[in-house]
Design a protein around this motif. Structure first.
Motif, mmCIF file in Angstrom:
data_model
loop_
_atom_site.group_PDB
_atom_site.id
_atom_site.type_symbol
_atom_site.label_atom_id
_atom_site.label_comp_id
_atom_site.label_asym_id
_atom_site.label_seq_id
_atom_site.Cartn_x
_atom_site.Cartn_y
_atom_site.Cartn_z
ATOM 1 N N ASP A 2 0.628 -1.405 -0.105
ATOM 2 C CA ASP A 2 -0.298 -0.205 -0.045
ATOM 3 C C ASP A 2 0.770 1.222 -0.146
ATOM 4 O O ASP A 2 1.321 1.281 1.016
ATOM 5 C CB ASP A 2 -1.315 0.307 0.751
ATOM 6 C CG ASP A 2 -1.487 1.195 0.665
ATOM 7 O OD1 ASP A 2 -2.003 1.783 0.258
ATOM 8 O OD2 ASP A 2 -1.933 1.648 2.063
ATOM 9 N N ARG B 132 -2.120 0.365 -4.882
ATOM 10 C CA ARG B 132 -2.790 1.761 -4.745
ATOM 11 C C ARG B 132 -2.737 1.824 -6.636
ATOM 12 O O ARG B 132 -3.515 2.796 -7.349
ATOM 13 C CB ARG B 132 -2.286 3.292 -4.740
ATOM 14 C CG ARG B 132 -2.021 2.769 -2.821
ATOM 15 C CD ARG B 132 -1.065 3.968 -2.457
ATOM 16 N NE ARG B 132 -0.978 4.324 -1.102
ATOM 17 C CZ ARG B 132 -0.500 4.933 -0.939
ATOM 18 N NH1 ARG B 132 -0.006 5.904 -0.883
ATOM 19 N NH2 ARG B 132 -0.252 4.598 0.537
ATOM 20 N N SER B 133 -2.269 1.831 -7.598
ATOM 21 C CA SER B 133 -2.296 1.790 -8.880
ATOM 22 C C SER B 133 -2.205 0.708 -9.663
ATOM 23 O O SER B 133 -2.822 0.315 -10.735
ATOM 24 C CB SER B 133 -0.727 1.902 -9.793
ATOM 25 O OG SER B 133 0.266 1.190 -9.580
ATOM 26 N N GLY B 134 -2.214 -0.605 -8.822
ATOM 27 C CA GLY B 134 -2.776 -2.065 -9.664
ATOM 28 C C GLY B 134 -0.620 -2.653 -11.185
ATOM 29 O O GLY B 134 -1.630 -2.698 -11.282
ATOM 30 N N ARG B 135 -0.111 -1.704 -10.374
ATOM 31 C CA ARG B 135 1.045 -1.568 -11.311
ATOM 32 C C ARG B 135 2.261 -3.378 -10.354
ATOM 33 O O ARG B 135 1.842 -2.865 -9.264
ATOM 34 C CB ARG B 135 2.138 -1.005 -11.068
ATOM 35 C CG ARG B 135 1.694 0.616 -12.490
ATOM 36 C CD ARG B 135 2.804 1.208 -12.377
ATOM 37 N NE ARG B 135 3.883 1.175 -12.654
ATOM 38 C CZ ARG B 135 4.989 1.416 -12.572
ATOM 39 N NH1 ARG B 135 4.902 2.447 -12.580
ATOM 40 N NH2 ARG B 135 6.148 0.589 -12.913
ATOM 41 N N THR B 136 2.406 -4.237 -11.431
ATOM 42 C CA THR B 136 3.754 -4.769 -10.790
ATOM 43 C C THR B 136 4.777 -4.321 -11.416
ATOM 44 O O THR B 136 5.065 -4.157 -12.346
ATOM 45 C CB THR B 136 2.622 -6.133 -10.850
ATOM 46 O OG1 THR B 136 1.479 -6.528 -10.464
ATOM 47 C CG2 THR B 136 3.454 -7.497 -10.565
ATOM 48 N N ASP C 262 9.709 2.474 -6.991
ATOM 49 C CA ASP C 262 10.701 2.790 -8.331
ATOM 50 C C ASP C 262 11.361 2.070 -7.866
ATOM 51 O O ASP C 262 12.545 1.998 -8.163
ATOM 52 C CB ASP C 262 9.904 3.692 -9.210
ATOM 53 C CG ASP C 262 9.503 3.175 -10.369
ATOM 54 O OD1 ASP C 262 9.168 2.084 -10.695
ATOM 55 O OD2 ASP C 262 7.942 3.961 -10.754
ATOM 56 N N SER D 272 1.690 -3.057 -6.381
ATOM 57 C CA SER D 272 0.857 -2.287 -5.473
ATOM 58 C C SER D 272 -0.795 -1.827 -5.630
ATOM 59 O O SER D 272 -1.262 -2.112 -6.610
ATOM 60 C CB SER D 272 1.398 -0.059 -6.511
ATOM 61 O OG SER D 272 0.308 0.503 -5.809
ATOM 62 N N ASP E 213 2.745 4.353 -2.535
ATOM 63 C CA ASP E 213 3.036 4.794 -4.456
ATOM 64 C C ASP E 213 3.798 4.376 -4.934
ATOM 65 O O ASP E 213 4.986 4.104 -5.283
ATOM 66 C CB ASP E 213 2.968 6.277 -4.269
ATOM 67 C CG ASP E 213 4.599 6.571 -3.629
ATOM 68 O OD1 ASP E 213 5.667 6.531 -4.273
ATOM 69 O OD2 ASP E 213 4.238 7.187 -1.687
ATOM 70 N N ASP E 214 3.802 4.587 -5.971
ATOM 71 C CA ASP E 214 4.731 4.003 -7.237
ATOM 72 C C ASP E 214 5.969 4.456 -7.309
ATOM 73 O O ASP E 214 6.980 4.002 -6.965
ATOM 74 C CB ASP E 214 3.956 4.105 -8.318
ATOM 75 C CG ASP E 214 3.095 3.609 -9.489
ATOM 76 O OD1 ASP E 214 2.375 2.605 -8.084
ATOM 77 O OD2 ASP E 214 2.309 3.328 -10.396
#
Length: 343
Positions: free
Chosen positions: A265, A320-324, A272, A318, A267-268
């Motif tokens: 949980d 929050r954003s759904g990115r992996t 990163d 993530s 931010d990207d």
């Protein structure tokens, strides 16, 4: 008439994990025959010997079992995680792997499982894990994460796991109990060396823990990690007495064969910054069997690059954003050399 709101009491990990582990320990004691383990009383403390063989009385052959290893792993985790043996992936070289999953990763893995207590009393040495570490409360990481105990008096037992091939004596037991602020009669310890079946399972169950510790070392806020899963190959145990071989194989299972996924949980941008740095292949010491690396540093853990101790593959998801983010890779060649296998 509306119902009164439910009052949720503050949750103290040091209390809950020791309580849960204490219940599991008691069940293990009553199941010691099935676990191929010995129950021993030393200095008032109760010990479950799942591999040292120091006090083997009634069972022929080596102590310990696969099921005992699962129990020891759960004890380390304060019984706040699932641990099971599953089919390994082909690149892991072996047929069995240790799978772990938890929805309390920080408390279970860093508060309980992390081997942050180098126990040294007289001539006795062991790496100590388990929720009893939170009662001791001397590790900087525990203080940073707010996991040191604030209420020792409410503890019924203190539970820990020792990685050693020798049972501790009464002096060691007294020292552990004193450090935890309890009487020896409330101390519950399980013990197995890394060269045993149970010890191998217990160590290889640390996949999530190593990822979290690496994230913490990289200054990532690990409290943002909500859930985690990990899988690592179960290596063949090193021959009895070959402590370095046992340490080498279990570490290699993690460094070159483990895969961890964490749900975060955060931010990207913060993910990163760390994702590519988490896997073991970012370390300058990566690429050789751990026993060889260890020898190069005169068997001093503290001289090995701390960035090496992490899983081979780490996936961060993530919320929050759904990115992996998926980084790292398995190293079949090093596993084959470490495990002594022809492929």
């Amino acid at each position: 008439m509306s119902e009164s709101p439910t009052i949720v009491e503050a949750w103290d990990p040091s209390i809950e994990l020791n309580r849960r582990a204490g219940d599991l320990f008691q069940h293990a004691v009553s199941s010691s025959l099935e676990l191929r383990s010995e129950v021993v009383n030393i200095g008032g403390a109760t010990l479950l010997d799942a591999g040292s063989g120091s006090n083997a009385k009634s069972r022929p052959g080596p102590l310990g079992s696969l099921d005992a290893g699962v129990v020891l792993a759960k004890l380390c985790l304060g019984n706040m995680a699932r641990v099971e043996l599953v089919a390994a992936e082909s690149d892991m070289l072996v047929d069995q792997a240790v799978m772990v999953r938890t929805d309390r990763p920080v408390e279970a893995c860093l508060g309980g499982q992390y081997a942050g207590w180098p126990l040294s009393v007289g001539n006795y040495f062991a790496m100590a894990s388990g929720p009893m570490r939170m009662l001791r409360g001397r590790e900087e990481m525990l203080g940073h994460l707010g996991l040191s105990s604030t209420d020792r008096d409410s503890q019924t037992v203190a539970v820990g796991v020792l990685e050693s091939d020798q049972l501790p004596g009464e002096e060691v037991i007294a020292s552990i109990a004193e450090d935890c602020g309890i009487g020896t009669e409330r101390l519950r310890l399980a013990i197995a060396p890394s060269t045993s079946i149970a010890g191998s399972v217990q160590v290889v169950a640390r996949s999530i823990e190593t990822a979290l510790h690496k994230l913490h070392a990289l200054d990532f806020d690990v409290t943002k990690v909500i859930s985690g899963t990990g899988i690592a190959p179960l290596p063949p145990p090193a021959k009895p007495g070959d402590t370095i071989g046992g340490i080498g194989r279990t570490n290699d299972a993690m460094l070159y064969g483990a895969k961890v996924t964490v749900w975060v949980d955060a931010d990207d941008a913060s993910i990163d910054q760390v994702a590519a740095k988490v896997p073991s292949n970012t370390s300058a010491d990566y690429g050789q069997p751990f026993a060889k690396i260890f020898k190069q540093y005169d068997y001093d853990f503290y001289r090995v690059d701390p960035m090496l101790f992490s899983p081979a593959v780490v996936t961060m998801v993530s919320l929050r954003s759904g990115r992996t983010w998926r980084c790292g890779g398995l190293n079949r060649d090093v596993l084959a050399v470490s495990f002594g296998m022809d492929t």
